[in-house]
Motif scaffolding. Structure first.
Motif, mmCIF file in Angstrom:
data_model
loop_
_atom_site.group_PDB
_atom_site.id
_atom_site.type_symbol
_atom_site.label_atom_id
_atom_site.label_comp_id
_atom_site.label_asym_id
_atom_site.label_seq_id
_atom_site.Cartn_x
_atom_site.Cartn_y
_atom_site.Cartn_z
ATOM 1 N N PRO A 85 14.692 7.554 4.050
ATOM 2 C CA PRO A 85 14.560 6.307 3.282
ATOM 3 C C PRO A 85 14.970 5.062 4.048
ATOM 4 O O PRO A 85 14.407 3.986 3.831
ATOM 5 C CB PRO A 85 15.455 6.545 2.063
ATOM 6 N N ASN A 86 15.923 5.189 4.950
ATOM 7 C CA ASN A 86 16.341 4.015 5.714
ATOM 8 C C ASN A 86 15.234 3.496 6.624
ATOM 9 O O ASN A 86 15.194 2.302 6.938
ATOM 10 C CB ASN A 86 17.590 4.320 6.538
ATOM 11 N N GLU A 87 14.353 4.391 7.056
ATOM 12 C CA GLU A 87 13.221 3.953 7.878
ATOM 13 C C GLU A 87 12.276 3.092 7.060
ATOM 14 O O GLU A 87 11.668 2.145 7.572
ATOM 15 C CB GLU A 87 12.485 5.165 8.450
ATOM 16 N N ALA A 88 12.138 3.421 5.789
ATOM 17 C CA ALA A 88 11.326 2.594 4.889
ATOM 18 C C ALA A 88 12.014 1.263 4.624
ATOM 19 O O ALA A 88 11.393 0.189 4.721
ATOM 20 C CB ALA A 88 11.079 3.330 3.579
ATOM 21 N N ILE A 89 13.303 1.316 4.318
ATOM 22 C CA ILE A 89 14.040 0.109 3.944
ATOM 23 C C ILE A 89 14.043 -0.910 5.068
ATOM 24 O O ILE A 89 13.798 -2.104 4.844
ATOM 25 C CB ILE A 89 15.480 0.474 3.526
ATOM 26 N N ARG A 90 14.301 -0.458 6.279
ATOM 27 C CA ARG A 90 14.397 -1.432 7.376
ATOM 28 C C ARG A 90 13.039 -2.071 7.683
ATOM 29 O O ARG A 90 12.964 -3.240 8.062
ATOM 30 C CB ARG A 90 15.006 -0.800 8.616
ATOM 31 N N ARG A 91 11.978 -1.304 7.484
ATOM 32 C CA ARG A 91 10.651 -1.882 7.727
ATOM 33 C C ARG A 91 10.304 -2.906 6.653
ATOM 34 O O ARG A 91 9.799 -3.992 6.959
ATOM 35 C CB ARG A 91 9.598 -0.766 7.786
ATOM 36 N N ILE A 92 10.547 -2.566 5.422
ATOM 37 C CA ILE A 92 10.253 -3.498 4.333
ATOM 38 C C ILE A 92 11.118 -4.749 4.464
ATOM 39 O O ILE A 92 10.644 -5.885 4.361
ATOM 40 C CB ILE A 92 10.496 -2.831 2.969
ATOM 41 N N GLY B 182 0.793 -1.218 0.000
ATOM 42 C CA GLY B 182 0.000 0.000 0.000
ATOM 43 C C GLY B 182 0.826 1.269 0.000
ATOM 44 O O GLY B 182 0.413 2.282 -0.575
ATOM 45 N N LEU B 183 2.002 1.223 0.619
ATOM 46 C CA LEU B 183 2.822 2.429 0.736
ATOM 47 C C LEU B 183 3.800 2.618 -0.418
ATOM 48 O O LEU B 183 4.578 3.576 -0.422
ATOM 49 C CB LEU B 183 3.589 2.433 2.065
ATOM 50 N N ARG B 184 3.774 1.709 -1.395
ATOM 51 C CA ARG B 184 4.645 1.886 -2.551
ATOM 52 C C ARG B 184 4.224 3.131 -3.341
ATOM 53 O O ARG B 184 3.049 3.392 -3.508
ATOM 54 C CB ARG B 184 4.578 0.665 -3.475
ATOM 55 N N ILE B 185 5.133 3.893 -3.850
ATOM 56 C CA ILE B 185 6.564 3.819 -3.620
ATOM 57 C C ILE B 185 6.846 4.484 -2.280
ATOM 58 O O ILE B 185 6.573 5.669 -2.104
ATOM 59 C CB ILE B 185 7.349 4.532 -4.732
ATOM 60 N N TRP B 186 7.387 3.727 -1.326
ATOM 61 C CA TRP B 186 7.539 4.220 0.037
ATOM 62 C C TRP B 186 8.263 5.564 0.095
ATOM 63 O O TRP B 186 7.850 6.471 0.815
ATOM 64 C CB TRP B 186 8.298 3.201 0.878
ATOM 65 N N THR B 187 9.335 5.686 -0.638
ATOM 66 C CA THR B 187 10.155 6.896 -0.533
ATOM 67 C C THR B 187 9.602 8.064 -1.345
ATOM 68 O O THR B 187 10.244 9.108 -1.454
ATOM 69 C CB THR B 187 11.613 6.612 -0.947
ATOM 70 N N SER B 188 8.400 7.906 -1.888
ATOM 71 C CA SER B 188 7.707 9.055 -2.458
ATOM 72 C C SER B 188 6.692 9.608 -1.464
ATOM 73 O O SER B 188 6.063 10.635 -1.718
ATOM 74 C CB SER B 188 6.992 8.664 -3.759
ATOM 75 N N ARG B 189 6.545 8.927 -0.318
ATOM 76 C CA ARG B 189 5.608 9.341 0.718
ATOM 77 C C ARG B 189 6.279 10.311 1.696
ATOM 78 O O ARG B 189 7.481 10.198 1.962
ATOM 79 C CB ARG B 189 5.097 8.129 1.505
ATOM 80 N N PRO B 190 5.512 11.278 2.218
ATOM 81 C CA PRO B 190 6.063 12.158 3.249
ATOM 82 C C PRO B 190 6.666 11.342 4.393
ATOM 83 O O PRO B 190 6.223 10.230 4.680
ATOM 84 C CB PRO B 190 4.832 12.951 3.722
#
Length: 230
Positions: free
Chosen positions: A142-149, A128-136
């Motif tokens: 970006p590392n917060e997105a990467i580690r969660r994924i 649902g959050l893709r693309i994660w790093t296009s989200r506020p």
């Protein structure tokens, strides 16, 4: 209200592809009615045997998801729906919740969904959050997105791991060095990580990480991200 749902069943049953009609109607109805009415409408729609009407209901749930009982119903009940199209809309509805809440404020809920015991709930968060790093928030972190994924890289569900691979591949286009750093820490002997679909013909002896049926390929022997195998 029942008559309206019956008219939606007749109308939407003719829509075999996509979700735009259901999404557009849900937004129109949400804006045209108060939350109490929209909530009753959403639950009635979700009881329909017509999957397109359930999709419409889930879009409405997304607009109403700041209500705790709605979010819990999405997490615990919609995730059990056996129609894959409804699960696609669940992912979109979860992103709608995050957008309304604010992505940073939604982090505890995102983490809760990523840890849920239902694969569809976990996948709703990763997809649902893709693309994660296009989200506020994730755009600047970006590392917060990467580690969660990446926490789901060894998920028991192929369905979830495919979403993980796709989500990391998304991020690799803008932040390849961060994805390479993450992948360098993975244990390649894990069958969940390095077990691509046999049809793609990727040789594991070459230390290729093929998360998500080869949606993300990384040659660990030389530290290079490769395009997906065709």
């Amino acid at each position: 209200m029942k008559e309206y749902i019956a008219s939606l069943e007749k109308e939407f049953s003719l829509v075999e592809n996509g979700f735009k009609e259901e999404e557009k109607r849900a937004l129109t109805d949400y804006k045209s009615n108060d939350n109490e009415y929209s909530k009753k409408l959403a639950f009635l729609a979700y009881k329909s045997d017509t999957y397109q009407v359930r999709m419409y209901g889930v879009f409405l749930f997304g607009h109403l998801s700041e209500q705790d009982d709605i979010l819990a119903f999405m997490r615990d009940e919609v995730s059990k729906d056996d129609n894959w199209r409804v699960q696609e809309v669940l992912a979109k509805a979860f992103d709608e919740f995050c957008k309304k809440k604010g992505y940073e404020k939604a982090l505890p809920i995102i983490d809760e969904w990523l840890r849920n015991n239902n694969a569809n709930t976990r996948r709703a968060a990763t997809e649902g959050l893709r693309i994660w790093t296009s989200r506020p928030y994730f755009k600047d972190n970006p590392n917060e997105a990467i580690r969660r994924i990446a926490s789901l890289k060894e998920d028991t569900s192929d369905y979830v791991r495919k979403s993980v691979g796709n989500a990391l591949r998304d991020i690799s286009k803008k932040f390849p060095e961060l994805i390479e750093a993450e992948l360098n820490n993975w244990h390649l002997e894990s069958k969940e990580i390095n077990n691509p679909d046999a049809s793609v013909g990727v040789c594991c002896s070459h230390k290729v990480v093929a998360v998500g049926f080869n949606t993300l390929r990384y040659d660990a022997s030389v530290g290079v991200l490769n395009p997906p195998h065709e």
